[in-house]
Design an enzyme around this catalytic site. Sequence first.
Site, PDB file in Angstrom:
ATOM      1  N   PRO A   1       0.816  -1.222   0.000  1.00  0.00           N
ATOM      2  CA  PRO A   1       0.000   0.000   0.000  1.00  0.00           C
ATOM      3  C   PRO A   1       0.849   1.271   0.000  1.00  0.00           C
ATOM      4  O   PRO A   1       0.504   2.252  -0.665  1.00  0.00           O
ATOM      5  CB  PRO A   1      -0.815  -0.112   1.293  1.00  0.00           C
ATOM      6  CG  PRO A   1      -0.805  -1.566   1.627  1.00  0.00           C
ATOM      7  CD  PRO A   1       0.458  -2.132   1.097  1.00  0.00           C
TER       8      PRO A   1
ATOM      9  N   GLU B   1      10.626  -2.498  -3.595  1.00  0.00           N
ATOM     10  CA  GLU B   1      10.633  -3.924  -3.229  1.00  0.00           C
ATOM     11  C   GLU B   1       9.618  -4.075  -2.105  1.00  0.00           C
ATOM     12  O   GLU B   1       9.756  -3.455  -1.057  1.00  0.00           O
ATOM     13  CB  GLU B   1      12.025  -4.377  -2.778  1.00  0.00           C
ATOM     14  CG  GLU B   1      13.144  -4.106  -3.793  1.00  0.00           C
ATOM     15  CD  GLU B   1      12.924  -4.783  -5.130  1.00  0.00           C
ATOM     16  OE1 GLU B   1      12.313  -5.863  -5.167  1.00  0.00           O
ATOM     17  OE2 GLU B   1      13.339  -4.212  -6.159  1.00  0.00           O
TER      18      GLU B   1
ATOM     19  N   CYS C   1      10.499 -10.345   4.256  1.00  0.00           N
ATOM     20  CA  CYS C   1       9.618 -10.370   3.090  1.00  0.00           C
ATOM     21  C   CYS C   1       9.658 -11.735   2.417  1.00  0.00           C
ATOM     22  O   CYS C   1       8.727 -12.115   1.717  1.00  0.00           O
ATOM     23  CB  CYS C   1      10.024  -9.284   2.112  1.00  0.00           C
ATOM     24  SG  CYS C   1      11.781  -9.313   1.822  1.00  0.00           S
TER      25      CYS C   1
HETATM   26  P1  NAD Z   1       5.820   0.125   5.553  1.00  0.00           P
HETATM   27  O1  NAD Z   1       5.293   0.221   4.164  1.00  0.00           O
HETATM   28  O2  NAD Z   1       4.872   0.284   6.668  1.00  0.00           O
HETATM   29  O3  NAD Z   1       6.930   1.216   5.779  1.00  0.00           O
HETATM   30  C1  NAD Z   1       8.053   1.307   4.947  1.00  0.00           C
HETATM   31  C2  NAD Z   1       8.567   2.726   5.019  1.00  0.00           C
HETATM   32  O4  NAD Z   1       7.629   3.575   4.372  1.00  0.00           O
HETATM   33  C3  NAD Z   1       8.723   3.258   6.442  1.00  0.00           C
HETATM   34  O5  NAD Z   1       9.887   4.051   6.510  1.00  0.00           O
HETATM   35  C4  NAD Z   1       7.473   4.097   6.611  1.00  0.00           C
HETATM   36  O6  NAD Z   1       7.594   5.121   7.571  1.00  0.00           O
HETATM   37  C5  NAD Z   1       7.348   4.684   5.220  1.00  0.00           C
HETATM   38  N1  NAD Z   1       6.036   5.209   4.861  1.00  0.00           N
HETATM   39  C6  NAD Z   1       4.824   4.895   5.350  1.00  0.00           C
HETATM   40  N2  NAD Z   1       3.870   5.596   4.715  1.00  0.00           N
HETATM   41  C7  NAD Z   1       4.484   6.375   3.813  1.00  0.00           C
HETATM   42  C8  NAD Z   1       4.056   7.312   2.842  1.00  0.00           C
HETATM   43  N3  NAD Z   1       2.766   7.594   2.670  1.00  0.00           N
HETATM   44  N4  NAD Z   1       4.974   7.920   2.062  1.00  0.00           N
HETATM   45  C9  NAD Z   1       6.282   7.643   2.202  1.00  0.00           C
HETATM   46  N5  NAD Z   1       6.754   6.766   3.098  1.00  0.00           N
HETATM   47  C10 NAD Z   1       5.876   6.132   3.903  1.00  0.00           C
HETATM   48  O7  NAD Z   1       6.621  -1.260   5.685  1.00  0.00           O
HETATM   49  P2  NAD Z   1       7.383  -1.871   6.961  1.00  0.00           P
HETATM   50  O8  NAD Z   1       6.370  -2.366   7.939  1.00  0.00           O
HETATM   51  O9  NAD Z   1       8.449  -0.973   7.449  1.00  0.00           O
HETATM   52  O10 NAD Z   1       8.120  -3.101   6.294  1.00  0.00           O
HETATM   53  C11 NAD Z   1       7.468  -4.310   6.100  1.00  0.00           C
HETATM   54  C12 NAD Z   1       7.108  -4.505   4.650  1.00  0.00           C
HETATM   55  O11 NAD Z   1       8.281  -4.382   3.864  1.00  0.00           O
HETATM   56  C13 NAD Z   1       6.571  -5.879   4.388  1.00  0.00           C
HETATM   57  O12 NAD Z   1       5.493  -5.809   3.487  1.00  0.00           O
HETATM   58  C14 NAD Z   1       7.770  -6.592   3.762  1.00  0.00           C
HETATM   59  O13 NAD Z   1       7.422  -7.697   2.970  1.00  0.00           O
HETATM   60  C15 NAD Z   1       8.394  -5.486   2.981  1.00  0.00           C
HETATM   61  N6  NAD Z   1       9.797  -5.746   2.694  1.00  0.00           N
HETATM   62  C16 NAD Z   1      10.128  -6.098   1.414  1.00  0.00           C
HETATM   63  C17 NAD Z   1      11.442  -6.391   1.101  1.00  0.00           C
HETATM   64  C18 NAD Z   1      11.840  -6.785  -0.297  1.00  0.00           C
HETATM   65  O14 NAD Z   1      13.028  -6.760  -0.591  1.00  0.00           O
HETATM   66  N7  NAD Z   1      10.910  -7.140  -1.157  1.00  0.00           N
HETATM   67  C19 NAD Z   1      12.416  -6.314   2.093  1.00  0.00           C
HETATM   68  C20 NAD Z   1      12.030  -5.928   3.380  1.00  0.00           C
HETATM   69  C21 NAD Z   1      10.714  -5.644   3.674  1.00  0.00           C
END
Ligand code: NAD
Length: 556
Positions: free
Chosen positions: A282, A307, A341
């Site tokens: 999202p 990612e 992830c």
């Molecule tokens: P998240 O999307 O909640 O947050 C990620 C980052 O985005 C944080 O720094 C958060 O503060 C920021 N953020 C939130 N809303 C935002 C907005 N509107 N605009 C800009 N930035 C915003 O994710 P999380 O809980 O930190 O991480 C978990 C997720 O990450 C899981 O879905 C996991 O699968 C994924 N992940 C993917 C990989 C990959 O390589 N594919 C690796 C690690 C984690």
Amino acid sequence: MWLPLLQRTLPRVGLRWQHRAAIEVANEPVLAFMSGSPERAALQKALSDLKGKTEAIPCVVGGEEVWTADIRYQVSPFNHSHKVAKYCYADKDLLNKAIDAAVAARREWDLWPVQERAAIFFKAADMLSGPRRAEILAKTMVGQAKTVIQAEIDAAAELIDFFRFNAKYAVELEGQQPISVAPSTNSMVYRGLEGFVAAVSPFNFTAIGGNLAGAPALMGNVVLWKPSDTAMLSSYTVYKILLEAGLPRNVIQFVPADGPVFGDTVTSSEHLCGVNFTGSVPTFKRLWKQVSENLDRYHNFPRLAGECGGKNFHFVHASADVPSVVSGTLRSAFEYGGQKCSACSRLYAPASLWPRIKAELLEEHREIKVGDPTEDFGTFFSAVIDNKSFERIRKWIKHAETSPNLSILAGGGCDDKVGYFVQPCIIETTDPKDPIMQEEIFGPVLSVYVYPDNQYKEILQLIDSTSPYGLTGAVFAQDKSVIAEATKLLRNAAGNFYINDKSTGSVVAQQPFGGARVSGTNDKPGSPYYILRWTSPQAVKETHAPLGGWKYPYMQ
Ligand code: NAD
């Protein structure tokens, strides 16, 4: 160590020669932390230094440390009474100042020779490998609730590998030059992007934050890095190490911020030229939509690298080696509390093997210790990251308790009195399309679907079509024809595909990481392709003979 080596490898005696040099880089060894080892002693000292401490973490904008009135705290997930960091959110004005400072620094940084930019990252890697290793591990353990090994493979090994391999790839990229035909010579200049890159990092890997901000910077870009609220302590340490390694202060602006405030501000700047994101679907969709809504403002089409999540599978065939299935699944599903992830969250087991797999899974499950990883090194995983995650996972466990399709075979207890603890949960489902088999949970929850042995081809199709993700997956089988069939049918189901191995644990330069579908743009951090995203090549043709007349001979 790396700077002299680089200078030896790349003496500044003319571009062509420099370009041909290959740089030898190996993966950072993962240390064992055995009792009595020096690395264990250093880690224990670093952990005890953090006991009860709260580190003050400012925003760093225009090379200055800045505090705003919006103060926040990062707590230790396994002991939420311990505030490990006090930091502040940058507001819109401060973010705009950070954009201005970054953009002002861009031209000069972009003109640095790539080998000098690379030398900074080699040096940072050496610092992490040596004198700063225990510190970054301890901060990752206390702040993000990682065990010794999970901190070591992340904050030491993977981050060091990202820095070293990216630096190697960046220097070697200069060697990729077009052909020249007399009387002209052609060359390719690997420029940074014109503007600033917004790097937005998740909580779950210290290495990912360093790479999201570091890789674009290495390629001559300026960056606004918004670290995760729940990985502030380790992120700030990585940032400081980069500065100590020689990164000019304005190349990366360190700006903790409310997610939406950061997203809204950066996407409305005309200077945005890239978003380097890792996190949930999202959030990335929101950023992508904002970029498209603002497209008319920008000087460039911003590069969007994201990612995102996964719903990763282990498919077990009747010919599989059961001990490999059991140990691979326990590690993949429960290490770091399933907060990777790539974590396995759906297991497909053939009816013939299920009684044995189940018995062994349940037996081993009893051995799993969940607790404070700094007090007891026998802990297999610790608390989940925060209250929000705890509540989300608890909801899934409640769903399992109340759904007629699901039965909990083991675990699932939740207790947040001291820390956000969730016991590893194994669930059996009779419905392969239950939401628990489709949606990302990001916690220590494994769901199993048992299928009739003779329907394995249908099951492969079911795996492919059950979830919108396409990140990682594993096939366990000894029968080669089954492996071939599965490889074909699951071609689009995983960007990282494992045969007789667990779905987690990718290593930089060995299994470059990322998936397609809603799992992301699959730019493969940890590979040479990734750094290409952060450069805008300029082709230069120089002609060494006068051009002659403008008329063509046939026109005479
Ligand atoms: P998240 O999307 O909640 O947050 C990620 C980052 O985005 C944080 O720094 C958060 O503060 C920021 N953020 C939130 N809303 C935002 C907005 N509107 N605009 C800009 N930035 C915003 O994710 P999380 O809980 O930190 O991480 C978990 C997720 O990450 C899981 O879905 C996991 O699968 C994924 N992940 C993917 C990989 C990959 O390589 N594919 C690796 C690690 C984690």
